[in-house]
Design an enzyme around this catalytic site. Structure first.
Site, PDB file in Angstrom:
ATOM      1  N   LYS A  82      -3.862 -14.970   6.197  1.00  0.00           N
ATOM      2  CA  LYS A  82      -2.596 -14.987   5.454  1.00  0.00           C
ATOM      3  C   LYS A  82      -2.009 -13.572   5.457  1.00  0.00           C
ATOM      4  O   LYS A  82      -2.556 -12.664   4.833  1.00  0.00           O
ATOM      5  CB  LYS A  82      -2.834 -15.418   3.989  1.00  0.00           C
ATOM      6  N   GLY A 121      -4.978  -4.511   0.310  1.00  0.00           N
ATOM      7  CA  GLY A 121      -3.765  -4.579  -0.496  1.00  0.00           C
ATOM      8  C   GLY A 121      -3.910  -3.727  -1.735  1.00  0.00           C
ATOM      9  O   GLY A 121      -4.703  -2.784  -1.776  1.00  0.00           O
ATOM     10  N   SER A 122      -3.168  -4.087  -2.757  1.00  0.00           N
ATOM     11  CA  SER A 122      -3.135  -3.264  -3.966  1.00  0.00           C
ATOM     12  C   SER A 122      -4.431  -3.403  -4.759  1.00  0.00           C
ATOM     13  O   SER A 122      -5.148  -4.405  -4.650  1.00  0.00           O
ATOM     14  CB  SER A 122      -1.948  -3.694  -4.832  1.00  0.00           C
ATOM     15  N   VAL A 144      -4.401  -6.588  -7.193  1.00  0.00           N
ATOM     16  CA  VAL A 144      -4.745  -7.880  -6.567  1.00  0.00           C
ATOM     17  C   VAL A 144      -6.205  -7.858  -6.104  1.00  0.00           C
ATOM     18  O   VAL A 144      -6.937  -8.837  -6.282  1.00  0.00           O
ATOM     19  CB  VAL A 144      -3.786  -8.207  -5.397  1.00  0.00           C
ATOM     20  N   GLY A 145      -6.639  -6.735  -5.557  1.00  0.00           N
ATOM     21  CA  GLY A 145      -8.030  -6.626  -5.109  1.00  0.00           C
ATOM     22  C   GLY A 145      -9.007  -6.882  -6.247  1.00  0.00           C
ATOM     23  O   GLY A 145     -10.001  -7.607  -6.087  1.00  0.00           O
ATOM     24  N   GLU A 150     -10.136  -3.456   0.578  1.00  0.00           N
ATOM     25  CA  GLU A 150      -9.575  -2.126   0.851  1.00  0.00           C
ATOM     26  C   GLU A 150      -8.299  -2.008   0.037  1.00  0.00           C
ATOM     27  O   GLU A 150      -7.372  -2.788   0.238  1.00  0.00           O
ATOM     28  CB  GLU A 150      -9.290  -1.948   2.346  1.00  0.00           C
ATOM     29  N   CYS A 158      -1.831   3.602   2.922  1.00  0.00           N
ATOM     30  CA  CYS A 158      -2.878   3.728   1.900  1.00  0.00           C
ATOM     31  C   CYS A 158      -3.517   5.106   1.969  1.00  0.00           C
ATOM     32  O   CYS A 158      -4.022   5.616   0.981  1.00  0.00           O
ATOM     33  CB  CYS A 158      -3.927   2.651   2.090  1.00  0.00           C
ATOM     34  N   GLU A 180      -1.210   5.391  -8.025  1.00  0.00           N
ATOM     35  CA  GLU A 180      -0.627   5.250  -6.686  1.00  0.00           C
ATOM     36  C   GLU A 180       0.834   4.812  -6.803  1.00  0.00           C
ATOM     37  O   GLU A 180       1.135   3.824  -7.473  1.00  0.00           O
ATOM     38  CB  GLU A 180      -1.393   4.198  -5.877  1.00  0.00           C
TER      39      GLU A 180
END
Ligand code: NAP
Length: 485
Positions: A175, A228-229, A232-233, A250, A284, A385
């Protein structure tokens, strides 16, 4: 009419069941719809998992060098379209044309590198204590693997998950990020054209909530690789570990560049500009903190501001443009919010700080590269971030203070130092809390043949890229084999 792109499930390009779509917009020119994509739901994800599960036994049984051949062929197919794919990525993501073209080239290299892993996938042979016993390890693929990717490297990140997953013998459901799904689709198309058997590589677009949840909840899922962020991680970590799934995350960074007093100031300023502003700071591994020894703070800041002012901001397809737009309005607003917070918390705005407007700027999400001075560790701009072109400058008393400031964040993705003091550089390598460490180089700019990943809050699980990537996508089995005749 914008082109309509489909899901790829079980070797067929298909609409999602609900026949709903969403638009992929050019961030430099919001009037341009790059493509329409399927707004999939759980029923589509289920179909993808069914196809992946059905294809797995045959795929896993294929000798790994033969699996690698599909990656070599896909690389060739992409290489023939290198310049048009670079241009397409620039339209969907907003990075400059040279950066986008280099990313497609990197994807090609990744496919070739892991194609080669089909003939390696080394294991261990370990001496036994017993006579006539031969001990060794073998790697086995896991089964169906879920891959969820972000928008900022819309081709390379899908590639560096897909390629090791496939060559190791897994089947996948990918996805991509909704704001930039086309570059990933092009890899899937190349794999299809390379003859990848139906069901081995499945591709489903749609919102993170709907599609992501369905991937996490599917009983056939054996492992999840996510980039991703951090927010969400962390959510995915909770869900995946509840199911005892293998998971690789990551996530974000707050990457520092330390500049010591012996540094060449022009060189250091160039490294900071490259690390902080190229790709609009949307890497990142981008540098978001410059930690500068007090003695050279003022002269370095002057050079840095001068170089930042010289950057050309604009439509990334135009030659000579150094920095394109933010990916979307949400990211632009986040950048502006952090600029506002930094001002309110007492940082000194040295350059930039504004949305760019007028002429072609009105059509996109353009913002000035922004430099803040006098940043202290307690400020949010020093800790959180932003994921935009906003650089925070901090003065350090000395080397030890610089290391302390650099490590004083929850993240630990990449870090760099500019110095030729061998002793200090060596100490930096040992003491810095980061998974990717560079010396006299920007914090960003990694290579696919080396392991990639962070420490602390930036990453969880095994490394990506390089040979270590195979560890995540395989299970080690230990064999004790006795000769009895
Ligand atoms: P994001 O918002 O976390 O999205 C990443 C992916 O997760 C997208 O495909 C997204 O789908 C999906 N997603 C969103 N919500 C989900 C949910 N509830 N369940 C499952 N999947 C979900 O991150 P992003 O904005 O795309 O990327 C920027 C972030 O990625 C930055 O923080 C950056 O530091 C990080 N990043 C890290 C690395 C690294 O290697 N450490 C590399 C690149 C980027 P939708 O797009 O549909 O929302």
């Amino acid at each position: 009419m914008p082109c309509e792109f489909l899901n790829y499930i079980g070797g067929e390009w298909v609409k999602c069941r609900a026949e709903k779509m969403f638009a992929n917009i050019n961030p430099a020119n919001v009037d341009e719809v790059v493509g329409m994509f399927q707004a999939s739901a759980s029923i589509d994800v289920e179909a993808a998992f069914d196809a992946a599960a059905a294809a797995w036994p045959t795929w896993a049984a294929l000798p790994a060098p033969r699996r690698g051949e599909y990656l070599f062929k896909a690389a060739e197919i992409l290489e023939a379209k290198l310049s048009s794919l670079g241009e397409e990525m620039t339209r969907e993501e907003g990075k400059t044309l040279p950066e986008a073209t280099a990313e497609v080239k990197r994807t090609i290299n990744i496919l070739r590198y892991f194609g080669g892993e089909g003939t390696r996938q080394f294991n261990h042979q370990i001496p036994s204590e017993r006579e006539n016993v031969f001990c060794f390890t073998i790697r086995k693929p896991l089964g169906v693997v879920g891959l969820i990717t972000p928008w900022n490297f819309p081709s390379a990140i899908p590639a560096w998950k897909l390629a090791p997953a496939l060559v190791a013998g897994n089947t996948v459901v990918l996805k991509p990020a909704s704001v930039a799904p086309l570059s990933a689709l092009r890899i899937v198309q190349a794999l299809e054209q390379a003859g990848l058997p139906p069901g081995v590589g499945n591709f489903v677009t749609g919102g993170g909530g709907a599609v992501g949840d369905a991937i996490l909840e599917h009983p056939a899922l054996r492992a999840l690789s996510f980039t991703g962020s951090t927010d969400v991680g962390n959510l995915l970590y909770e869900k995946a570990t509840r199911r005892k799934l293998r998971v690789q995350l990551e996530m974000g960074g707050k990457n520092p560049t330390i500049v010591l007093a012996d540094a060449d100031l022009d060189y250091a300023a160039a490294i900071l500009v490259n690390g902080a502003f190229f790709s609009t700071g949307q890497k990142c591994t981008a540098c978001s903190r410059a930690i500068i020894e007090k003695r050279i703070y003022a002269p370095l800041v002057a050079k840095l501001v001068q170089k930042t002012r010289a950057l050309k901001i604009g439509n990334d397809l135009e030659p000579g443009v150094d920095m394109g737009p933010a990916i979307d309005d949400a990211q632009l607003q986040t950048n502006l919010l952090y600029i506002d917070i930094a001002k309110k918390q007492g940082a000194t705005l040295l350059y930039g700080g504004n949305r760019l407007t007028g002429g072609a700027y009105d059509g996109g999400f353009f913002i000035e590269p922004t430099v803040f001075g006098d940043v202290t560790p307690a400020m949010r701009i020093a800790q959180e971030e932003v994921f935009g072109p906003v650089l925070a400058l901090m003065a350090a008393e000395d080397f030890d203070d610089a290391i302390r400031l650099a490590n004083d964040v929850k993240f630990g993705l990449s870090a760099s130092i500019v110095s030729n003091d061998l002793s200090r550089v060596h100490q930096f390598v040992n003491r810095i809390e980061a998974g990717l460490i560079t010396v006299n180089l920007p914090t960003a700019g990694v290579e696919y043949q080396l392991p990639f990943g962070g420490t602390k809050g930036s990453s969880f699980g095994m490394r990506e890229q390089g040979q270590l990537a195979l560890d995540f996508y395989t299970e080690s089995r230990t064999v004790y084999l006795k000769h009895t005749t």
